[in-house]
Motif scaffolding. Structure first.
Motif, PDB file in Angstrom:
ATOM      1  N   GLN A  90      48.311  63.324  15.852  1.00  0.00           N
ATOM      2  CA  GLN A  90      48.549  62.444  16.993  1.00  0.00           C
ATOM      3  C   GLN A  90      47.829  62.999  18.211  1.00  0.00           C
ATOM      4  OE1 GLN A  90      52.408  60.857  17.331  1.00  0.00           O
ATOM      5  NE2 GLN A  90      52.065  59.923  19.339  1.00  0.00           N
ATOM      6  N   ILE A  91      46.997  62.157  18.831  1.00  0.00           N
ATOM      7  CA  ILE A  91      46.194  62.590  19.972  1.00  0.00           C
ATOM      8  C   ILE A  91      46.942  62.360  21.283  1.00  0.00           C
ATOM      9  CG2 ILE A  91      44.048  62.171  21.237  1.00  0.00           C
ATOM     10  CD1 ILE A  91      42.758  61.513  18.532  1.00  0.00           C
ATOM     11  N   ASP A  92      47.537  61.165  21.423  1.00  0.00           N
ATOM     12  CA  ASP A  92      48.364  60.875  22.593  1.00  0.00           C
ATOM     13  C   ASP A  92      49.375  59.808  22.202  1.00  0.00           C
ATOM     14  OD1 ASP A  92      47.065  58.326  22.749  1.00  0.00           O
ATOM     15  OD2 ASP A  92      45.480  59.191  23.996  1.00  0.00           O
ATOM     16  N   ASP A  93      50.037  59.190  23.154  1.00  0.00           N
ATOM     17  CA  ASP A  93      51.133  58.254  22.853  1.00  0.00           C
ATOM     18  C   ASP A  93      50.667  57.006  22.112  1.00  0.00           C
ATOM     19  OD1 ASP A  93      52.891  59.957  24.051  1.00  0.00           O
ATOM     20  OD2 ASP A  93      53.018  58.840  25.947  1.00  0.00           O
ATOM     21  N   THR A  94      49.395  56.677  22.190  1.00  0.00           N
ATOM     22  CA  THR A  94      48.904  55.439  21.570  1.00  0.00           C
ATOM     23  C   THR A  94      47.714  55.662  20.636  1.00  0.00           C
ATOM     24  OG1 THR A  94      47.439  54.994  23.468  1.00  0.00           O
ATOM     25  CG2 THR A  94      49.671  54.030  23.519  1.00  0.00           C
ATOM     26  N   THR A  95      47.422  56.910  20.286  1.00  0.00           N
ATOM     27  CA  THR A  95      46.243  57.197  19.470  1.00  0.00           C
ATOM     28  C   THR A  95      46.574  58.216  18.381  1.00  0.00           C
ATOM     29  OG1 THR A  95      44.895  56.921  21.468  1.00  0.00           O
ATOM     30  CG2 THR A  95      43.797  57.808  19.519  1.00  0.00           C
ATOM     31  N   VAL A  96      46.190  57.888  17.149  1.00  0.00           N
ATOM     32  CA  VAL A  96      46.408  58.774  16.005  1.00  0.00           C
ATOM     33  C   VAL A  96      45.085  58.928  15.255  1.00  0.00           C
ATOM     34  CG1 VAL A  96      47.522  59.003  13.745  1.00  0.00           C
ATOM     35  CG2 VAL A  96      48.845  58.233  15.724  1.00  0.00           C
ATOM     36  N   GLU A  97      44.765  60.149  14.867  1.00  0.00           N
ATOM     37  CA  GLU A  97      43.567  60.411  14.071  1.00  0.00           C
ATOM     38  C   GLU A  97      43.960  60.652  12.621  1.00  0.00           C
ATOM     39  OE1 GLU A  97      39.970  63.305  14.979  1.00  0.00           O
ATOM     40  OE2 GLU A  97      41.545  64.386  13.871  1.00  0.00           O
ATOM     41  N   VAL A  98      43.134  60.147  11.698  1.00  0.00           N
ATOM     42  CA  VAL A  98      43.300  60.444  10.282  1.00  0.00           C
ATOM     43  C   VAL A  98      41.961  60.923   9.741  1.00  0.00           C
ATOM     44  CG1 VAL A  98      42.824  58.055   9.543  1.00  0.00           C
ATOM     45  CG2 VAL A  98      44.124  59.590   8.047  1.00  0.00           C
ATOM     46  N   SER A  99      42.003  61.911   8.863  1.00  0.00           N
ATOM     47  CA  SER A  99      40.777  62.431   8.265  1.00  0.00           C
ATOM     48  C   SER A  99      41.020  62.742   6.797  1.00  0.00           C
ATOM     49  CB  SER A  99      40.298  63.690   9.004  1.00  0.00           C
ATOM     50  OG  SER A  99      41.272  64.710   8.944  1.00  0.00           O
ATOM     51  N   ALA A 100      39.931  62.874   6.052  1.00  0.00           N
ATOM     52  CA  ALA A 100      40.004  63.201   4.631  1.00  0.00           C
ATOM     53  C   ALA A 100      38.664  63.779   4.205  1.00  0.00           C
ATOM     54  CB  ALA A 100      40.353  61.964   3.803  1.00  0.00           C
ATOM     55  N   GLN A 101      38.655  64.395   3.037  1.00  0.00           N
ATOM     56  CA  GLN A 101      37.446  65.000   2.497  1.00  0.00           C
ATOM     57  C   GLN A 101      36.910  64.162   1.341  1.00  0.00           C
ATOM     58  OE1 GLN A 101      35.615  67.819   3.134  1.00  0.00           O
ATOM     59  NE2 GLN A 101      36.804  68.472   4.909  1.00  0.00           N
ATOM     60  N   SER A 102      35.647  63.774   1.435  1.00  0.00           N
ATOM     61  CA  SER A 102      34.957  63.185   0.296  1.00  0.00           C
ATOM     62  C   SER A 102      34.378  64.310  -0.553  1.00  0.00           C
ATOM     63  CB  SER A 102      33.830  62.263   0.766  1.00  0.00           C
ATOM     64  OG  SER A 102      32.726  63.030   1.244  1.00  0.00           O
ATOM     65  N   ALA A 103      33.683  63.971  -1.618  1.00  0.00           N
ATOM     66  CA  ALA A 103      33.028  64.998  -2.424  1.00  0.00           C
ATOM     67  C   ALA A 103      31.884  65.661  -1.671  1.00  0.00           C
ATOM     68  CB  ALA A 103      32.524  64.386  -3.724  1.00  0.00           C
ATOM     69  N   HIS A 104      31.496  65.093  -0.532  1.00  0.00           N
ATOM     70  CA  HIS A 104      30.321  65.588   0.183  1.00  0.00           C
ATOM     71  C   HIS A 104      30.591  65.860   1.660  1.00  0.00           C
ATOM     72  CE1 HIS A 104      27.846  64.644  -3.322  1.00  0.00           C
ATOM     73  NE2 HIS A 104      28.525  63.521  -3.388  1.00  0.00           N
ATOM     74  N   GLY A 105      31.853  65.979   2.042  1.00  0.00           N
ATOM     75  CA  GLY A 105      32.132  66.292   3.427  1.00  0.00           C
ATOM     76  C   GLY A 105      33.229  65.424   4.011  1.00  0.00           C
ATOM     77  N   PRO A 106      33.620  65.727   5.258  1.00  0.00           N
ATOM     78  CA  PRO A 106      34.774  65.062   5.861  1.00  0.00           C
ATOM     79  C   PRO A 106      34.440  63.713   6.484  1.00  0.00           C
ATOM     80  CG  PRO A 106      33.907  66.702   7.361  1.00  0.00           C
ATOM     81  CD  PRO A 106      33.083  66.804   6.107  1.00  0.00           C
ATOM     82  N   ALA A 107      35.482  62.915   6.642  1.00  0.00           N
ATOM     83  CA  ALA A 107      35.406  61.641   7.370  1.00  0.00           C
ATOM     84  C   ALA A 107      36.643  61.541   8.231  1.00  0.00           C
ATOM     85  CB  ALA A 107      35.328  60.465   6.404  1.00  0.00           C
ATOM     86  N   ALA A 108      36.495  60.986   9.435  1.00  0.00           N
ATOM     87  CA  ALA A 108      37.634  60.886  10.351  1.00  0.00           C
ATOM     88  C   ALA A 108      37.470  59.686  11.260  1.00  0.00           C
ATOM     89  CB  ALA A 108      37.761  62.152  11.189  1.00  0.00           C
TER      90      ALA A 108
END
Length: 274
Positions: free
Chosen positions: A180-198
């Motif tokens: 959670q970044i602030d009251d109205t913003t959330v980040e999600v990320s994950a790893q592919s076979a070749h690097g991260p995505a967010a």
């Protein structure tokens, strides 16, 4: 005279063989897409532990949208949309089916349309950490797409962007990292076979997700890809059975001369498929 007869014979043989070639190639492509879909579905046939690391604002959203712990593993949605392949050109009208996993990141999107009177098929997929985009005319002649590290990251980013449509995936999908970044913003990320995505989700005052932002989704430019800001909006929340999700969305690239919205679409059918 003999030469002309020989040439005519060769041309005739090509004209006879071409429809068979097109049919066989299109069938082979359709079989390959079905195998990718089956592999994605199979990847969701696993039990998953309960997650306790989801920001409360996102958890509330998922529960309000109808998500449950250990809910259905795969969803099937149908879309009606417009796809603009190049800025300034008229959009392509498409209809699409999409199968999306909620246990592990995975999707298969199969779209159909027409360009210059010829049928066009477009496939997006993310399965087992690998991504693919392929557009074919007559199901035979590839006119766009690719695979590899940047497509893996790009297709994973697409999966993440659609989490608001699949609340069971928010609650159950493994391999996601939430912040959670602030009251109205959330980040999600994950790893592919070749690097991260967010990417980031933005919420309104009612707790609904209304927008998405990513800083560096790979955009195809000629024979290469360029990390490019990527934006989306979600609206027209609608009830599909026990699920309340945004039925309409727009997606675009943040270019130097402004936002290029290349996709506008609406969900017309939505159901659990497994």
């Amino acid at each position: 005279m003999k030469l002309m007869l020989a040439i005519s014979g060769v041309v005739g043989a090509i004209l006879v063989a071409l429809p068979a070639y097109v049919w066989m190639s299109a069938q082979s492509f359709a079989d390959r897409v079905e195998l990718i879909r089956e592999n994605m579905v199979a990847s969701q046939q696993t039990s998953v532990p309960a997650r306790d690391d989801i920001p409360e604002i996102m958890r509330r959203y998922a529960l309000k949208a109808g998500g449950t712990a250990s809910g259905p593993g795969v969803f099937h949605a149908q879309h009606e949309a417009t796809l603009t392949t190049t800025k300034g050109r008229p959009p392509l009208q498409i209809e699409a089916d999409q199968w999306t996993g909620t246990r592990m990141p995975g999707l298969v999107w199969l779209a159909r349309g027409a360009m210059m009177g010829l049928p066009v098929t477009v496939v997006d997929s993310y399965v087992d950490g690998e991504g693919m985009l392929e557009a074919r005319v007559l199901g035979t002649f590839q006119v766009a797409g690719g695979t590899g590290p940047e497509f893996a990251r790009g297709e994973l980013m697409r999966y993440l962007s659609e989490l608001p449509l699949y609340p069971d995936a928010i609650l159950n999908a493994q391999g996601l990292t939430w912040r959670q970044i602030d009251d109205t913003t959330v980040e999600v990320s994950a790893q592919s076979a070749h690097g991260p995505a967010a990417l980031r989700f933005l919420f309104d005052g009612n707790g609904d997700v209304v927008a998405m932002q990513a800083d560096d989704r790979p955009m195809t430019v000629g024979d290469t890809t360029v990390p490019t800001p990527w934006h989306g909006i979600y609206s027209k929340y609608k009830q599909f059975g026990s699920y309340r999700i945004p039925s309409y969305g727009e997606v675009g690239w943040g270019l130097a001369d402004g936002l290029f919205t290349y996709w506008k679409g609406e969900i017309v059918a939505y159901e659990a498929a497994q």
